[in-house]
Design a protein around this motif. Structure first.
Motif, PDB file in Angstrom:
ATOM      1  N   GLN A 125      17.244  20.232 -37.328  1.00  0.00           N
ATOM      2  CA  GLN A 125      16.304  21.136 -36.682  1.00  0.00           C
ATOM      3  C   GLN A 125      16.979  21.741 -35.464  1.00  0.00           C
ATOM      4  O   GLN A 125      18.032  21.283 -35.026  1.00  0.00           O
ATOM      5  CB  GLN A 125      15.031  20.399 -36.265  1.00  0.00           C
ATOM      6  N   CYS A 130       5.323  15.096 -35.627  1.00  0.00           N
ATOM      7  CA  CYS A 130       6.502  15.921 -35.321  1.00  0.00           C
ATOM      8  C   CYS A 130       7.536  15.763 -36.415  1.00  0.00           C
ATOM      9  O   CYS A 130       7.411  14.921 -37.308  1.00  0.00           O
ATOM     10  CB  CYS A 130       7.094  15.522 -33.968  1.00  0.00           C
ATOM     11  N   GLN A 131       8.565  16.597 -36.339  1.00  0.00           N
ATOM     12  CA  GLN A 131       9.690  16.437 -37.253  1.00  0.00           C
ATOM     13  C   GLN A 131      10.445  15.170 -36.897  1.00  0.00           C
ATOM     14  O   GLN A 131      10.585  14.805 -35.730  1.00  0.00           O
ATOM     15  CB  GLN A 131      10.633  17.641 -37.174  1.00  0.00           C
ATOM     16  N   SER A 132      10.942  14.500 -37.906  1.00  0.00           N
ATOM     17  CA  SER A 132      11.730  13.289 -37.682  1.00  0.00           C
ATOM     18  C   SER A 132      12.976  13.629 -36.869  1.00  0.00           C
ATOM     19  O   SER A 132      13.620  14.661 -37.108  1.00  0.00           O
ATOM     20  CB  SER A 132      12.138  12.687 -39.020  1.00  0.00           C
ATOM     21  N   PRO A 133      13.323  12.791 -35.885  1.00  0.00           N
ATOM     22  CA  PRO A 133      14.540  13.058 -35.098  1.00  0.00           C
ATOM     23  C   PRO A 133      15.794  13.169 -35.947  1.00  0.00           C
ATOM     24  O   PRO A 133      16.763  13.819 -35.549  1.00  0.00           O
ATOM     25  CB  PRO A 133      14.612  11.841 -34.156  1.00  0.00           C
ATOM     26  N   SER A 134      15.789  12.550 -37.129  1.00  0.00           N
ATOM     27  CA  SER A 134      16.970  12.615 -38.009  1.00  0.00           C
ATOM     28  C   SER A 134      16.988  13.864 -38.878  1.00  0.00           C
ATOM     29  O   SER A 134      17.967  14.122 -39.577  1.00  0.00           O
ATOM     30  CB  SER A 134      17.013  11.373 -38.902  1.00  0.00           C
ATOM     31  N   THR A 135      15.905  14.656 -38.846  1.00  0.00           N
ATOM     32  CA  THR A 135      15.829  15.866 -39.659  1.00  0.00           C
ATOM     33  C   THR A 135      16.613  16.999 -39.000  1.00  0.00           C
ATOM     34  O   THR A 135      16.487  17.215 -37.799  1.00  0.00           O
ATOM     35  CB  THR A 135      14.367  16.307 -39.825  1.00  0.00           C
ATOM     36  N   THR A 180       2.677   7.465 -34.401  1.00  0.00           N
ATOM     37  CA  THR A 180       3.381   8.706 -34.736  1.00  0.00           C
ATOM     38  C   THR A 180       3.352   8.948 -36.238  1.00  0.00           C
ATOM     39  O   THR A 180       3.169   8.031 -37.033  1.00  0.00           O
ATOM     40  CB  THR A 180       4.863   8.673 -34.288  1.00  0.00           C
ATOM     41  N   LEU A 181       3.523  10.192 -36.586  1.00  0.00           N
ATOM     42  CA  LEU A 181       3.804  10.586 -37.969  1.00  0.00           C
ATOM     43  C   LEU A 181       4.970  11.552 -37.907  1.00  0.00           C
ATOM     44  O   LEU A 181       4.865  12.620 -37.303  1.00  0.00           O
ATOM     45  CB  LEU A 181       2.601  11.263 -38.627  1.00  0.00           C
ATOM     46  N   THR A 182       6.089  11.179 -38.486  1.00  0.00           N
ATOM     47  CA  THR A 182       7.247  12.075 -38.531  1.00  0.00           C
ATOM     48  C   THR A 182       7.396  12.609 -39.941  1.00  0.00           C
ATOM     49  O   THR A 182       7.219  11.882 -40.920  1.00  0.00           O
ATOM     50  CB  THR A 182       8.536  11.360 -38.092  1.00  0.00           C
ATOM     51  N   VAL A 183       7.718  13.889 -40.038  1.00  0.00           N
ATOM     52  CA  VAL A 183       7.833  14.591 -41.312  1.00  0.00           C
ATOM     53  C   VAL A 183       9.152  15.356 -41.297  1.00  0.00           C
ATOM     54  O   VAL A 183       9.650  15.723 -40.228  1.00  0.00           O
ATOM     55  CB  VAL A 183       6.653  15.573 -41.519  1.00  0.00           C
ATOM     56  N   ASN A 184       9.704  15.630 -42.464  1.00  0.00           N
ATOM     57  CA  ASN A 184      10.992  16.322 -42.488  1.00  0.00           C
ATOM     58  C   ASN A 184      10.864  17.839 -42.597  1.00  0.00           C
ATOM     59  O   ASN A 184      11.835  18.525 -42.904  1.00  0.00           O
ATOM     60  CB  ASN A 184      11.867  15.792 -43.630  1.00  0.00           C
TER      61      ASN A 184
END
Length: 301
Positions: free
Chosen positions: A197, A190-195, A216-220
């Motif tokens: 969106q 998923c998108q990083s919570p800090s990105t 998990t894998l977080t992406v921006n």
């Protein structure tokens, strides 16, 4: 005031240097300096603080620069409208939208637009920051929320929802979750919570992570999420419009999705008659209509 002197002043203020402004204007540094001194004398004020590293506007200079900037924007708009032919679409069109939508939906469809208008020059600006259309930071925007700025023509295009997707290969290897709690047994992408969106997407991600997901894998960006998903790395949170171009994606937990996010196309009121804007607007609306016809069972588009 002499417009030629104002034009030179604007170039100097913009460049912060007599030399750089002279390069832009194809004038010598001494010629630029003379014009600035003459303008200061005519206004009986100092427009620049001069120091070894360049020029800084005085308070009076900032007032004049605001005025010349407004004049330049108006001239750019007039020039664009003059250049827009009733029979031909050409010239630069600055389009801004989010990184995900621009790279995953819009850019792959642009060849059709260029086939129809080969002389169009599109500057595609992909970022989450909302550019100021009335200030002409861009000509047209596609955003995941209704624009709040005044003096904009706006058109609601469709709704987006964020959903869960995986490849069949991944599901064959690791199983298909049947309940939300079983998402804890899978890798969530998923998108990083800090990105930056849309709020609906962030809320869905937060609710999924609350299920004690261990991997998990977080992406921006959604582009990164998509690449990880199609390479069988896990279950990803992605916008539903991707199913059009990536039909092999398998939806997981169909009852789980974000709230609907409205997608708007907007442009300044002063560009209402622009042929380039009209060509781009019609192109986007036609592509959406074609998507609906090709996917009648996919209601949000």
């Amino acid at each position: 005031m002499d417009w030629d002197k104002l034009r030179i002043f604007h170039a100097v203020a913009d460049a912060g240097s007599l030399t750089h402004a002279g390069d832009v204007l194809h004038l010598s540094q001494s010629a630029v300096s003379r014009q600035i001194r003459a303008l200061e004398e005519s206004l009986n004020t100092t427009l620049f603080h001069r120091h070894a590293r360049g020029l800084i506007l005085t308070e009076q200079g900032e007032l004049l620069f605001d005025a010349t900037s407004a004049m330049t924007r108006r001239l750019d708009t007039a020039s664009a409208r003059i250049k827009d032919s009733e029979e031909e679409v050409f010239g630069e069109l600055r389009v801004t939208t989010t990184t995900g939508f621009g790279s995953l939906w819009l850019a792959p469809r642009l060849p059709k637009l260029y086939e129809q208008y080969p002389n169009l020059k599109i500057d595609l600006m992909l970022e989450e920051r909302v550019l100021d259309l009335p200030m002409r930071e861009a000509d047209v925007a596609i955003r995941m929320k209704e624009p709040s700025q005044a003096d904009l023509v706006r058109k609601r295009l469709f709704n987006v929802t964020m959903r869960l997707y995986a490849t069949q290969k991944y599901l064959d290897q690791f199983g298909t979750p049947q309940t939300l709690s079983e998402i804890a047994n899978h890798r969530l992408i998923c998108q990083s919570p800090s990105t930056p969106q849309v709020g609906a997407g962030a809320q869905l991600v937060a609710s999924l992570l609350a299920n004690d997901v261990t991997s998990t894998l977080t992406v921006n960006s959604y582009f990164g999420v998509l690449q990880a998903v199609i390479h069988d790395l896990g279950i990803g949170v992605l916008p539903q419009y991707l199913t059009v171009d990536f039909p092999d994606l398998v939806r997981v937990l169909p009852e789980v999705e974000s709230a609907e996010v409205p997608v708007y196309l907007a442009y300044p009121e002063e560009l209402r008659q622009s042929q380039r804007i009209a060509a781009f607007r019609d192109f986007v609306q036609n592509e959406i209509a074609e998507t609906r016809r090709a996917n009648p069972d996919e209601p949000p588009l």
